[in-house]
Design an enzyme around this catalytic site. Structure first.
Site, PDB file in Angstrom:
ATOM      1  N   ASP A 120       0.917  -1.159   0.058  1.00 54.92           N
ATOM      2  CA  ASP A 120       0.046  -0.091   0.113  1.00 54.92           C
ATOM      3  C   ASP A 120       0.825   1.118   0.079  1.00 54.92           C
ATOM      4  OD1 ASP A 120      -2.680   1.199   0.321  1.00 54.92           O
ATOM      5  OD2 ASP A 120      -1.994   1.934   2.214  1.00 54.92           O
TER       6      ASP A 120
ATOM      7  N   GLU B  22       1.599  -0.485  -5.051  1.00 55.22           N
ATOM      8  CA  GLU B  22       0.693   0.395  -5.131  1.00 55.22           C
ATOM      9  C   GLU B  22       1.524   1.656  -5.349  1.00 55.22           C
ATOM     10  OE1 GLU B  22      -3.279   2.940  -3.980  1.00 55.22           O
ATOM     11  OE2 GLU B  22      -1.733   2.672  -2.505  1.00 55.22           O
TER      12      GLU B  22
HETATM   13  O1  ISL Z   1      -8.332   6.488  -3.584  1.00 57.18           O
HETATM   14  C1  ISL Z   1      -7.458   7.548  -3.943  1.00 57.18           C
HETATM   15  C2  ISL Z   1      -8.089   8.590  -4.708  1.00 57.18           C
HETATM   16  O2  ISL Z   1      -9.414   8.183  -5.082  1.00 57.18           O
HETATM   17  C3  ISL Z   1      -6.080   7.615  -3.615  1.00 57.18           C
HETATM   18  O3  ISL Z   1      -5.853   8.914  -2.971  1.00 57.18           O
HETATM   19  C4  ISL Z   1      -5.813   6.539  -2.561  1.00 57.18           C
HETATM   20  O4  ISL Z   1      -6.030   7.151  -1.260  1.00 57.18           O
HETATM   21  C5  ISL Z   1      -4.271   6.212  -2.720  1.00 57.18           C
HETATM   22  O5  ISL Z   1      -4.105   5.558  -3.860  1.00 57.18           O
HETATM   23  C6  ISL Z   1      -3.672   5.313  -1.692  1.00 57.18           C
HETATM   24  O6  ISL Z   1      -4.747   4.188  -1.668  1.00 57.18           O
HETATM   25  C7  ISL Z   1      -4.245   3.044  -0.567  1.00 57.18           C
HETATM   26  O7  ISL Z   1      -3.980   3.514   0.447  1.00 57.18           O
HETATM   27  C8  ISL Z   1      -5.054   4.374   1.171  1.00 57.18           C
HETATM   28  C9  ISL Z   1      -6.490   3.592   1.195  1.00 57.18           C
HETATM   29  O8  ISL Z   1      -7.374   4.427   1.519  1.00 57.18           O
HETATM   30  C10 ISL Z   1      -6.709   3.045  -0.347  1.00 57.18           C
HETATM   31  O9  ISL Z   1      -7.957   2.212  -0.173  1.00 57.18           O
HETATM   32  C11 ISL Z   1      -5.532   2.259  -0.564  1.00 57.18           C
HETATM   33  O10 ISL Z   1      -5.580   1.535  -1.890  1.00 57.18           O
HETATM   34  C12 ISL Z   1      -4.552   4.764   2.575  1.00 57.18           C
HETATM   35  O11 ISL Z   1      -4.131   3.529   3.361  1.00 57.18           O
END
Ligand code: ISL
Length: 526
Positions: free
Chosen positions: A200, A262
């Site tokens: 993440d 990610e």
């Molecule tokens: O989803 C987003 C915009 O629509 C991004 O800002 C997202 O928060 C970013 O890609 C990071 O995502 C990951 O970490 C976040 C979590 O909320 C997301 O679901 C996850 O995929 C924080 O842990």
């Protein structure tokens, strides 16, 4: 070649896949019951969104214990059973690792709050004194991705950094205790047999040591979670040390364990740095996901991706959807046209070289649910933006499995954690299984053909000359994919007219023309 070079990985959003207990929230036993569906769909692996103990302030991306299972979702023995059942069906299991931040309920953060400034306990997070005469202003001007300042003040006057919600304090990755803890967390799950980790916010772990204000050179039009050059917290060189370390841990285990980052890094050269041979194995390709339904934009995304990865030797990944973005049927225009384009996009994605991800419900052609009542919306992005951003609940609605009314076999509770639209009666897995023209049948057929053809998995990609609104390419010498992103029918490119059609996203026109918003897979004569 290791399995993950050409794998198709299905993303299971645990809360919304299948509920075995009747509390309206999906769980691990629910997933176990549906594994045969995934095996029949023809995917190679599943990626599970976070299932760890968590106050659920960001749907599990706020982890309070990295070595256990959230009671809502089950327990460690359910996890072990899930691993065993998946492996028996030939499915690998990738889990989600959240290293950028913990929950504010994590014992480390509680200890940090209880400890004084400059203590060992606070050093694991980013606690700082504020600015202004009495420290009443945040230490810098960084904004949270979910809206508002990225700093929250605690009782003794210090502030802590949270790039996401205040309940998600950022860890300080220069702290050796943090580094050692994550080594151990990786080993804990590797010892339990997991086949890999989705990392993440992989581009966010390192912060500018001086915590400088946002520099002027940054482009305000780029989304705040996407890396830009010389950014104070995205894509900094220091993150790569962490990944070299993790790679050596994964390499010390038997079998082919994989990491998928990610990393919202659009610059192809910077992106490829995460995938150097001693770092992460793969990373989600968001360039492809963000491309509009337009042949030249899609071709540009594909070329940039393949070109950027050429030197590091990592496979490309292709993603159309996940739990953070609007579903592609809606992104591509909603309704019948959106669905038609999503069907064509399925054939495009599954014939590109590399691995591909399917987000649960994508194979059912689900659309974004836009009419969730405000009081039922759960995403902090919605509440923290004061409703200006609809948030991500619309792509997280529970799966419709069977029957003709909500909750469509998802749960025995009449009210799942998010409501399903009654119109999904026509979209259930059960309804689509019976219909050879359904989206589910298209995904199944495409995956069956893909797994039977070496050229589709390993052959090179060669573009063919076509109209501006058409994408056409061969894989190896025996296979081609043609996608018409325009509204008008087009003839197949010269040379493909006598080819045998293996699969089409919608029926071809009379005389074999390719209708608008349609893709076709053809086999070339030997
Ligand atoms: O989803 C987003 C915009 O629509 C991004 O800002 C997202 O928060 C970013 O890609 C990071 O995502 C990951 O970490 C976040 C979590 O909320 C997301 O679901 C996850 O995929 C924080 O842990």
């Amino acid at each position: 070649m290791a399995w993950w070079h050409d794998a198709v990985i299905y993303q299971v959003y645990v809360r919304s896949f299948a509920d075995s207990t009747g509390d309206g929230v999906g769980d691990l036993r629910g997933i176990i019951a549906k594994l045969p569906y995934l095996a029949q769909l023809g995917v190679d692996a599943v990626w599970l969104n976070p299932f760890y103990p968590s106050p659920q302030k960001d749907a599990g991306y706020d982890v309070s214990d990295y070595r256990d299972v959230e009671p809502l979702f089950g327990d460690l023995s359910d996890f072990d059973n899930l691993m065993g059942a998946a492996h028996r069906l030939g499915l690998r299991v990738v889990i989600d690792l959240v290293p950028n931040h913990t929950s504010s309920e994590h014992p480390w953060f509680r200890a940090a709050l209880a400890a004084p400034p400059n203590s060992r306990e606070r050093a694991r997070y980013l606690f700082r004194d504020g600015r202004g005469e009495s420290g009443e202003l945040p230490p810098n001007d960084w904004q949270s991705i979910f809206g508002g300042s990225a700093w929250t003040r605690v009782g003794d006057g210090q502030w802590y950094l949270h790039l996401f919600a205040p309940e998600q304090p950022d860890l300080d990755w220069t702290d050796q205790g943090v580094v050692a803890e994550f080594d151990d967390i990786l080993r804990f799950w590797l010892d339990r047999g997991v086949d890999g980790f989705r990392i993440d916010v992989a581009h966010g772990l390192a912060k500018d040591p001086a915590l400088v204000d946002m520099p002027d050179h940054l482009d305000p039009d780029i989304p705040p979670w996407v890396a830009q050059s010389r950014h104070p917290f995205w894509d900094r060189d220091e993150v790569h040390e962490v990944y070299r370390r993790w790679r050596s841990i994964l390499d010390s285990y038997p079998g082919d364990r994989v990491t998928v980052a990610e990393a919202w890094v659009y610059d192809p050269t910077r992106f490829a740095r995460y995938l150097r041979r001693d770092e992460l194995h793969t990373a989600f390709n968001f360039t492809f996901l963000m491309a509009p339904w337009d042949a030249s934009a899609l071709r540009g995304a594909i070329d940039d991706t393949l070109e950027g990865l050429r030197d590091v030797g990592a496979p490309a990944t292709w993603v159309l959807a996940n739990h953070d973005v609007a579903r592609e049927v809606s992104r591509y225009g909603d309704g019948a046209i959106g669905l038609r384009r999503a069907r064509a996009a399925c054939l495009l994605m599954l014939s590109l070289p590399g691995s591909a991800y399917i987000y649960q419900g994508e194979e059912l052609g689900l659309e974004e649910v836009r009419d969730i009542p405000p009081e039922l919306r759960q995403d902090p992005l919605y509440s923290r933006s004061g409703g200006a951003d609809p948030g991500r609940d619309g792509c997280r609605v529970p799966m419709p499995w069977t029957g003709d009314a909500p909750p469509f076999g998802f749960s025995s509770s009449p009210s799942p954690w998010l409501p399903q639209p009654p119109t999904w009666a026509a979209k259930t897995a059960e309804a689509q299984e019976r219909d050879p023209a359904s989206m589910l049948s298209l995904y199944r057929n495409a995956l069956r053909i893909r797994s039977s053809r070496e050229d589709l998995r390993a052959g090179g990609l060669q573009w063919l000359d076509t109209d501006a609104s058409v994408l056409a390419f061969t894989r190896g010498t025996g296979f081609a994919c043609v996608v018409n992103t325009g509204p008008e029918p087009v003839p197949l490119p010269a040379g493909l007219a006598s080819a045998r059609v293996r699969l089409a996203s919608d029926p071809l026109g009379r005389g074999g023309d390719l209708p608008g918003d349609t893709a076709v897979w053809v086999e070339l004569p030997a």
